[in-house]
Design an enzyme around this catalytic site. Structure first.
Site, PDB file in Angstrom:
ATOM      1  N   LEU A 111      20.013 -45.780  79.012  1.00  0.00           N
ATOM      2  CA  LEU A 111      19.505 -44.784  77.688  1.00  0.00           C
ATOM      3  C   LEU A 111      18.506 -43.835  78.207  1.00  0.00           C
ATOM      4  O   LEU A 111      17.997 -43.063  77.331  1.00  0.00           O
ATOM      5  CB  LEU A 111      19.084 -45.908  76.790  1.00  0.00           C
ATOM      6  CG  LEU A 111      19.930 -46.993  76.299  1.00  0.00           C
ATOM      7  CD1 LEU A 111      19.329 -47.851  75.497  1.00  0.00           C
ATOM      8  CD2 LEU A 111      21.397 -46.462  76.070  1.00  0.00           C
ATOM      9  N   TYR A 129      18.220 -28.540  79.764  1.00  0.00           N
ATOM     10  CA  TYR A 129      18.428 -29.996  79.309  1.00  0.00           C
ATOM     11  C   TYR A 129      20.110 -30.286  79.337  1.00  0.00           C
ATOM     12  O   TYR A 129      20.522 -31.040  80.025  1.00  0.00           O
ATOM     13  CB  TYR A 129      17.907 -30.049  77.802  1.00  0.00           C
ATOM     14  CG  TYR A 129      18.352 -31.096  77.177  1.00  0.00           C
ATOM     15  CD1 TYR A 129      17.989 -32.260  77.625  1.00  0.00           C
ATOM     16  CD2 TYR A 129      19.257 -31.273  76.224  1.00  0.00           C
ATOM     17  CE1 TYR A 129      18.166 -33.758  77.010  1.00  0.00           C
ATOM     18  CE2 TYR A 129      19.688 -32.408  75.536  1.00  0.00           C
ATOM     19  CZ  TYR A 129      19.067 -33.639  76.042  1.00  0.00           C
ATOM     20  OH  TYR A 129      19.426 -34.827  75.463  1.00  0.00           O
ATOM     21  N   LYS A 172      22.010 -33.062  81.627  1.00  0.00           N
ATOM     22  CA  LYS A 172      22.884 -34.212  81.035  1.00  0.00           C
ATOM     23  C   LYS A 172      24.243 -33.907  81.760  1.00  0.00           C
ATOM     24  O   LYS A 172      25.005 -34.887  81.913  1.00  0.00           O
ATOM     25  CB  LYS A 172      22.816 -33.697  79.585  1.00  0.00           C
ATOM     26  CG  LYS A 172      21.581 -34.055  78.816  1.00  0.00           C
ATOM     27  CD  LYS A 172      20.889 -35.374  79.112  1.00  0.00           C
ATOM     28  CE  LYS A 172      21.476 -36.415  78.549  1.00  0.00           C
ATOM     29  NZ  LYS A 172      20.700 -37.648  78.791  1.00  0.00           N
ATOM     30  N   ASN A 202      23.054 -36.148  66.485  1.00  0.00           N
ATOM     31  CA  ASN A 202      21.689 -36.503  66.226  1.00  0.00           C
ATOM     32  C   ASN A 202      21.943 -37.948  65.829  1.00  0.00           C
ATOM     33  O   ASN A 202      22.403 -38.463  64.590  1.00  0.00           O
ATOM     34  CB  ASN A 202      21.297 -35.594  64.802  1.00  0.00           C
ATOM     35  CG  ASN A 202      21.263 -34.214  65.440  1.00  0.00           C
ATOM     36  OD1 ASN A 202      20.141 -33.746  65.942  1.00  0.00           O
ATOM     37  ND2 ASN A 202      22.216 -33.400  65.184  1.00  0.00           N
ATOM     38  N   HIS A 247       5.792 -65.602  24.387  1.00  0.00           N
ATOM     39  CA  HIS A 247       4.793 -66.737  24.188  1.00  0.00           C
ATOM     40  C   HIS A 247       5.464 -67.975  23.240  1.00  0.00           C
ATOM     41  O   HIS A 247       6.612 -67.484  22.662  1.00  0.00           O
ATOM     42  CB  HIS A 247       3.529 -66.358  23.508  1.00  0.00           C
ATOM     43  CG  HIS A 247       2.918 -65.047  24.039  1.00  0.00           C
ATOM     44  ND1 HIS A 247       2.340 -65.368  25.246  1.00  0.00           N
ATOM     45  CD2 HIS A 247       2.246 -63.885  23.815  1.00  0.00           C
ATOM     46  CE1 HIS A 247       1.595 -64.320  25.417  1.00  0.00           C
ATOM     47  NE2 HIS A 247       1.728 -63.343  24.565  1.00  0.00           N
ATOM     48  N   PRO A 248       4.929 -69.030  23.350  1.00  0.00           N
ATOM     49  CA  PRO A 248       5.632 -70.211  22.977  1.00  0.00           C
ATOM     50  C   PRO A 248       5.998 -69.883  21.280  1.00  0.00           C
ATOM     51  O   PRO A 248       5.084 -69.336  20.516  1.00  0.00           O
ATOM     52  CB  PRO A 248       4.711 -71.307  22.722  1.00  0.00           C
ATOM     53  CG  PRO A 248       3.914 -70.963  24.183  1.00  0.00           C
ATOM     54  CD  PRO A 248       3.666 -69.754  24.332  1.00  0.00           C
ATOM     55  N   GLY A 249       7.239 -70.171  20.953  1.00  0.00           N
ATOM     56  CA  GLY A 249       7.620 -69.814  19.428  1.00  0.00           C
ATOM     57  C   GLY A 249       7.731 -68.573  18.972  1.00  0.00           C
ATOM     58  O   GLY A 249       8.448 -68.237  18.220  1.00  0.00           O
TER      59      GLY A 249
END
Length: 375
Positions: A53, A107, A111, A136, A286-288
């Site tokens: 690589l 380049y 390669k 890419n 909340h409760p109730g």
């Protein structure tokens, strides 16, 4: 299996190392810039597979194209061929080349020369060679402001920095790093070499889009934290881009807040909205306290009590039939609301109740499909 990875500290190399580290049957030897070419013969001792690589694509001195791409590849091929000649062991090589190979620039020419060296080793000593002319490549850990528009866009957008799009219509072909690694590992494990029409190894899927669409999509990821509307991030290119974008978030942005609405009954907060699969919310009571007391014509919901004890009550709007059930946070039991039935939920416990809620559509204030009808 013993594996040599050249360019191990590069973008693809780091991802490959992580995947190979998950394998108990693989030992990895790394060749990086800290090592010299002269060490390659020793590093190849006992190696069963090579991932080549390493490479140079933006040097300060153009001569580095030759040393980093051509000379290194030739030295690797000589070392692998020497092993084949002395022991008969033919070590396969996977090499990352470029779609620019052969173009009329330093380049591309370097390669191509590297490819020629690999093909010569295959011809002279039967070394299995897999050359990938990759388009890419994008994904986590790719260096921004270097040679990847995806990396640059993700890095800058995540930090509120500007991005530059010279030609929004410019086409770009992309391949996701995880797909690249998956194909590499398949070859390491003995898969057949599937070659493209040009004779080079291939990775699928490949995605074709435009630079402008990339910029738009990545900006949409950022904006989803404000709108709460997620992109379709479950498959394909958008999935891979979203994973990549999130990987560029600085640690201080690992969290974000969502609006929370409080009243005497408790709190309500929307977490996530989708384009076509509704939204996720949670509320407390909340409760109730009783919430709901309405019906829908088409909207459906799923409730999951996370904490506390809840009583659900239902009444059919046409027949008057009633139904009641009790569930708790210990049961992980989903309760569905049904169109045409009015429904409510009451906290029957002594502590705060917490309930997760999914609705099959995003709430629309113009067409809420929610009609008050207390039980």
């Amino acid at each position: 299996m013993k594996v040599l990875v050249t360019g191990a500290d590069g973008f693809i190399g780091k991802n490959l190392q992580l995947h190979l580290a998950e394998r108990k049957d693989v030992e990895v030897v790394c060749f990086t810039r800290s090592r010299s070419v002269a060490q390659l013969p020793d590093l190849l001792q006992g190696v069963d597979f090579v991932f080549h690589l390493a490479g140079v694509n933006r040097p300060q001195d153009p001569q580095e194209f030759t040393t980093g791409n051509v000379d290194l590849t030739q030295a690797l091929c000589q070392a692998v061929c020497a092993v084949a000649q002395s022991t008969g062991k033919k070590i396969p090589i996977v090499c990352t080349s470029s779609t620019q190979a052969g173009r009329d620039n330093p380049y591309g020419q370097s390669k191509l020369a590297a490819e020629n060296a690999l093909q010569a080793a295959a011809a002279s000593h039967g070394v299995p060679v897999h050359i990938f002319r990759l388009p890419n490549v994008f994904g986590k850990w790719c260096k921004p402001n270097y040679n990847s528009a995806v990396a640059t866009f993700c890095h800058n957008v995540a930090r509120g920095l500007p991005i530059q799009v010279n030609d929004p219509a410019a086409p770009v072909t992309l391949v996701y790093v995880d797909d690249v690694i998956a194909r590499f590992v398949q070859l390491m494990d003995g898969a057949d070499a599937a070659l493209g029409p040009d004779g080079f190894a291939t990775v699928a899927p490949q995605y074709t889009t435009t630079v402008g669409e990339l910029a738009r999509q990545i900006a949409a990821f950022r904006d989803s934290r404000t709108t709460l509307m997620t992109e379709r991030v479950g498959t394909g290119l958008v999935r891979a881009l979203y994973s990549t974008y999130v990987s560029y978030l600085p640690v201080e942005l690992f969290t974000y807040t969502v609006p929370q609405y409080a009243d005497p009954r408790g709190v309500f907060a929307e977490m996530l909205k989708t384009p076509d699969c509704g939204q996720f919310s949670f509320f407390t009571a909340h409760p109730g306290i009783t919430r709901g007391g309405h019906y829908h014509h088409s909207k459906t919901e799923k409730f999951l009590v996370i904490k506390g004890q809840a009583r659900f009550k239902f009444r059919h709007m046409q027949t008057g039939q009633t139904h009641e059930l009790v569930t708790t946070g210990d049961k992980s039991e989903v309760v569905e609301t049904v169109p045409g039935w009015t429904h409510d939920i009451t906290n029957m416990g002594q502590d705060e109740m917490v309930v997760m809620l999914w609705a099959n559509e995003v709430f629309d204030r113009e067409r809420p499909d929610t009609f008050a009808c207390p039980l």
